[in-house]
Write an enzyme that holds these catalytic residues in place. Structure first.
Site, PDB file in Angstrom:
ATOM      1  N   HIS A  51       0.841  -1.278  -0.155  1.00  0.00           N
ATOM      2  CA  HIS A  51      -0.003   0.189   0.007  1.00  0.00           C
ATOM      3  C   HIS A  51       0.977   1.086  -0.043  1.00  0.00           C
ATOM      4  O   HIS A  51       1.995   1.315   0.428  1.00  0.00           O
ATOM      5  CB  HIS A  51      -0.864   0.056   1.158  1.00  0.00           C
ATOM      6  CG  HIS A  51      -1.980  -0.983   1.316  1.00  0.00           C
ATOM      7  ND1 HIS A  51      -3.127  -0.851   1.827  1.00  0.00           N
ATOM      8  CD2 HIS A  51      -2.046  -2.210   0.782  1.00  0.00           C
ATOM      9  CE1 HIS A  51      -3.718  -1.964   1.907  1.00  0.00           C
ATOM     10  NE2 HIS A  51      -3.238  -2.768   0.989  1.00  0.00           N
ATOM     11  N   GLU A  53       0.993   3.907   1.748  1.00  0.00           N
ATOM     12  CA  GLU A  53       1.381   4.283   3.356  1.00  0.00           C
ATOM     13  C   GLU A  53       2.263   3.370   3.575  1.00  0.00           C
ATOM     14  O   GLU A  53       3.513   4.093   4.232  1.00  0.00           O
ATOM     15  CB  GLU A  53       0.180   4.157   4.288  1.00  0.00           C
ATOM     16  CG  GLU A  53      -1.065   5.190   3.760  1.00  0.00           C
ATOM     17  CD  GLU A  53      -2.348   4.378   3.013  1.00  0.00           C
ATOM     18  OE1 GLU A  53      -3.339   4.359   3.166  1.00  0.00           O
ATOM     19  OE2 GLU A  53      -1.662   3.321   2.058  1.00  0.00           O
ATOM     20  N   CYS A  81      -6.673   1.801   5.423  1.00  0.00           N
ATOM     21  CA  CYS A  81      -7.188   0.360   5.983  1.00  0.00           C
ATOM     22  C   CYS A  81      -6.443   0.376   7.675  1.00  0.00           C
ATOM     23  O   CYS A  81      -5.540   1.033   7.882  1.00  0.00           O
ATOM     24  CB  CYS A  81      -6.679  -0.709   5.145  1.00  0.00           C
ATOM     25  SG  CYS A  81      -4.811  -1.139   5.045  1.00  0.00           S
ATOM     26  N   CYS A  84      -2.486  -0.072   7.401  1.00  0.00           N
ATOM     27  CA  CYS A  84      -1.775   1.064   7.223  1.00  0.00           C
ATOM     28  C   CYS A  84      -1.865   2.059   8.411  1.00  0.00           C
ATOM     29  O   CYS A  84      -1.020   2.685   8.990  1.00  0.00           O
ATOM     30  CB  CYS A  84      -2.058   1.959   6.008  1.00  0.00           C
ATOM     31  SG  CYS A  84      -1.727   0.914   4.558  1.00  0.00           S
TER      32      CYS A  84
END
Length: 153
Positions: A51, A53, A81, A84
């Site tokens: 991801h 992040e 999410c 993260c």
């Protein structure tokens, strides 16, 4: 100032879009300067953890030579999410700026709020709605285009 850095996160989201990745971008700022930038690479790398992040946190940690990202702020185009959000807490991110909300997996208030509903050893401040319309638009456009691509196959 928030818009300046969210625009940079949107540039990262566009890079993801161009790779047929869900267009999420993130930048990490320390002392008014971007120290890390990233976009989603889950499909490209075939890795659930890629991801924007997480990648940005990894880059910032390498840049600073530390896992604690004290006094760093993160700008992300889509609400994080739980994975993260947890990484941000563990990395000691000072403040998180969010563009669009994620009603399906958002862990900063949409589905639940990891930053406020639970007590951890670090408190991440959160501000939502930075360039919300632009952040929502890139996601809507991406999924519209993806549906068109899939229908052609």
């Amino acid at each position: 100032m928030e818009e300046k850095f969210m625009k940079e996160a949107l540039k990262e989201a566009k890079k993801a879009y161009d790779k047929l990745e869900v267009p999420v971008g993130a930048v990490i700022v320390k002392d008014g300067k971007i120290i890390a930038r990233a976009h989603n690479l889950k499909e490209t790398k075939m890795d659930t953890t890629k991801h924007a992040e997480i990648i940005a946190i990894q880059k910032a940690s390498r840049k600073l030579g530390a896992w604690r990202l004290l006094d760093c702020e993160m700008y992300v185009t889509l609400e994080p999410c739980s994975m993260c959000a947890g990484a941000m807490i563990n990395a000691r991110i000072k403040k998180l700026y969010i563009g669009a909300l994620d009603e399906k997996t958002g862990a900063a208030g949409s589905v639940f709020n990891l930053f406020e509903d639970y007590k951890f050893n670090h408190d991440v401040k959160v501000e939502q709605g930075i360039m919300k319309e632009e952040c929502e638009k890139i996601l809507k456009d991406f999924f519209r285009d993806l549906r068109k691509l899939k229908s052609k196959k």
